[in-house]
Design an enzyme around this catalytic site. Sequence first.
Site, short mmCIF file in Angstrom:
data_model
loop_
_atom_site.label_atom_id
_atom_site.label_comp_id
_atom_site.label_asym_id
_atom_site.label_seq_id
_atom_site.Cartn_x
_atom_site.Cartn_y
_atom_site.Cartn_z
CG HIS A 177 66.60 204.49 93.05
ND1 HIS A 177 67.80 203.98 93.50
CD2 HIS A 177 65.73 203.44 93.02
CE1 HIS A 177 67.67 202.68 93.73
NE2 HIS A 177 66.41 202.34 93.44
CD GLU A 178 61.97 203.29 92.24
OE1 GLU A 178 61.84 202.40 91.37
OE2 GLU A 178 62.36 203.05 93.40
CG HIS A 221 64.75 200.25 89.07
ND1 HIS A 221 65.64 199.20 89.15
CD2 HIS A 221 64.58 200.69 90.35
CE1 HIS A 221 66.00 199.02 90.42
NE2 HIS A 221 65.37 199.92 91.16
CG HIS A 281 68.04 197.51 83.75
ND1 HIS A 281 68.41 196.91 84.93
CD2 HIS A 281 68.62 196.77 82.77
CE1 HIS A 281 69.18 195.88 84.67
NE2 HIS A 281 69.32 195.77 83.38
#
Length: 684
Positions: A471-472, A475, A478
């Site tokens: 999940h992290e 980020h 991104h």
Amino acid sequence: MTDAAANPLLTPSDLPYGLPPYELIEPGHYLPAFEIAFAEHNAEIAAIAASSEPATFENTLVAWEESGRLLGRLSRTFYTVSSADATESIQQVDETLAPLMSEHFDGILLDSALYERVVAIHNQSAALPDADQRYLAERRFTAMTRAGAGLDDEAKGRLRALNQRLSVLTTAFEKNLLADTNDLALHLTDDAELEGLTPGELQSAAAAARERGLDGYLITLRLFTGHPLLSSLTSRATRAKLMHASRARGAAGGAHPNDRVLLEIVRLRAERAELLGFASHAAFITSGETAGSPEAVADMLRRLAVPAARNAAKEQRALQHVSDESSESRDPLEASDWAYVTEKVRAAQYDLDTAALRPWFEADRVLVDGVFFAASALFGVTFTERADVKAYHPDARVFEVHEHDGTPLGLYILDLYTRDSKRGGAWMNSIAVQSQLSDDHPIVVNNLNVSKPSSGEPTLLTLDEVTTLFHEFGHALHGLFARVTFPSFGGTNVFRDFVEFPSQVNEMWIYWPEVLRNYARHVETGAQLPDETVAALTSSVAFNEGFATSEYLAAAWIDQAWHSLSTSDAAAITDVAAFEAEALADIGLLNPVIPPRYSSTYFAHVFSGGYSAGYYSYIWSEVLDADTVEWFRDNAGLTRANGDRFRSRILGVGGSQNPLAVYRDFRGRDADIAPLLKRRGLHD
């Protein structure tokens, strides 16, 4: 320490990609450097606002974008450390800095002369030649208007005072939570109290105790309510102690209470919202997000809460039945029992013991052969560890990222382990952000809070920790891939209820067959995770979703309840626990066996982080996420073509376009909620 020439924060770094020279930086360097940076930025903004030339896009908005480079670099450098390695000296700097930062940015956003120029450009923005320029004009105008630039001087004075006080309070909330998280860690000396833990978990607990000069074992707390070890501790009394410690953080009457702090935060946020012309803080926040209004958020949360509570009640009855069969006492199921009994049910239904999976989830293998492998397959990027480059803490590992053709892209830093100086939870932040107006390459950081094993022992992750890492890293991608003209749109600087979308999409690769086969290998034998275990994992994805959805929705609703209060209503609240219970009863999620993922006094996301009135963002973004996962599955999954489309149309855009328009460009239509309802078992 005031000698600017000797301050490493005030000279360009010669480290790769301009990584700050953390080994040379001392706490005493920060405030003098910030003082210089504030003055420099103020002078730049004053020159823009006082210009005698008519306002143009170049002499106002581009000049604004180019201003404050030193302050931006310092801020990213400092706040990386203050969240991940907040020693007492760093906390003192943070407390001093918080009101200064508030005052500085209020001075810019409330500047009447600057606002007049921005309004003039906004009024003529249709004539600007490209979409990026038009969008920047819109966003700057909206930001200043929402910040209160159009208020009279008296109202601006009150607004500044509110913002400064709130900056002090949110810093105090974080400090209290960190102190209580450390102080309430569970110290145990009887081996019987830890029965059920693996040898590695016992070694980690023993090492944590030794680090504090204690005998026996220390179970450190996590940010969320439920602790991972609750699923394996066989002692009901130990589980109860651990749950009580977790829920006691920041509570009234404790050593570091947050109840008075958060009540004042709520009151001041409500007053600020009304000063700005909004009915509540939630109305203020959501007006600037894709949701648009708290009513839209409430409608969605209520729609999901009914089936989630129904599913959770069904799960609770099943767990109670299993608990009754395995215990002579037939005691009612408690919140501290849920995870433990759930694993018994999971084992019975799916022949799956998730705790026993840890030998297949060795951290470095998950990172390199899972997280990096999927990113390379999708986007063609490569990751090379730079052991010669030091970050802000010895545990933080630095990786250089290159494009498929060898072009340098940036740095990725992973800080995996928990420590007393690190705040709870997991997050991504940027140390450097790309834009065409600067020569910076992105530097992104992922922080987790995994227990550190004894020296020489492997780090074995839980399935939840594997999920958090993927999940992290979503980020991080991104932040690495955003390619924008203006710094305001760089990295993950997108709407709050859109920012979780790319990170949630990245979780899909955890179970993707070729990815899972590549990283899920036994730490000792190298054997792949058995096919029958993989089948059980994939078939049990929706297991316990009633609980998971309910605990999340409960926290999201608590956030909305606090921040939907008017000033007068907020002033009448004196009992935090009572208000929380009343709010949960209102949405049908008041169940003592399923406490919210975060209760108010340790809800750092909303009382010391950037998610106030925005914790709903995870489920809001999950609508896009689930719809996108379906698109990947329909289009051959893990391919460069799919990765390039997702990168160019979602990740690469950064915050330079309206996020819903960005999604329509990627998907060809608006998102459909049906895949989310199916994923969470909420469809009829």
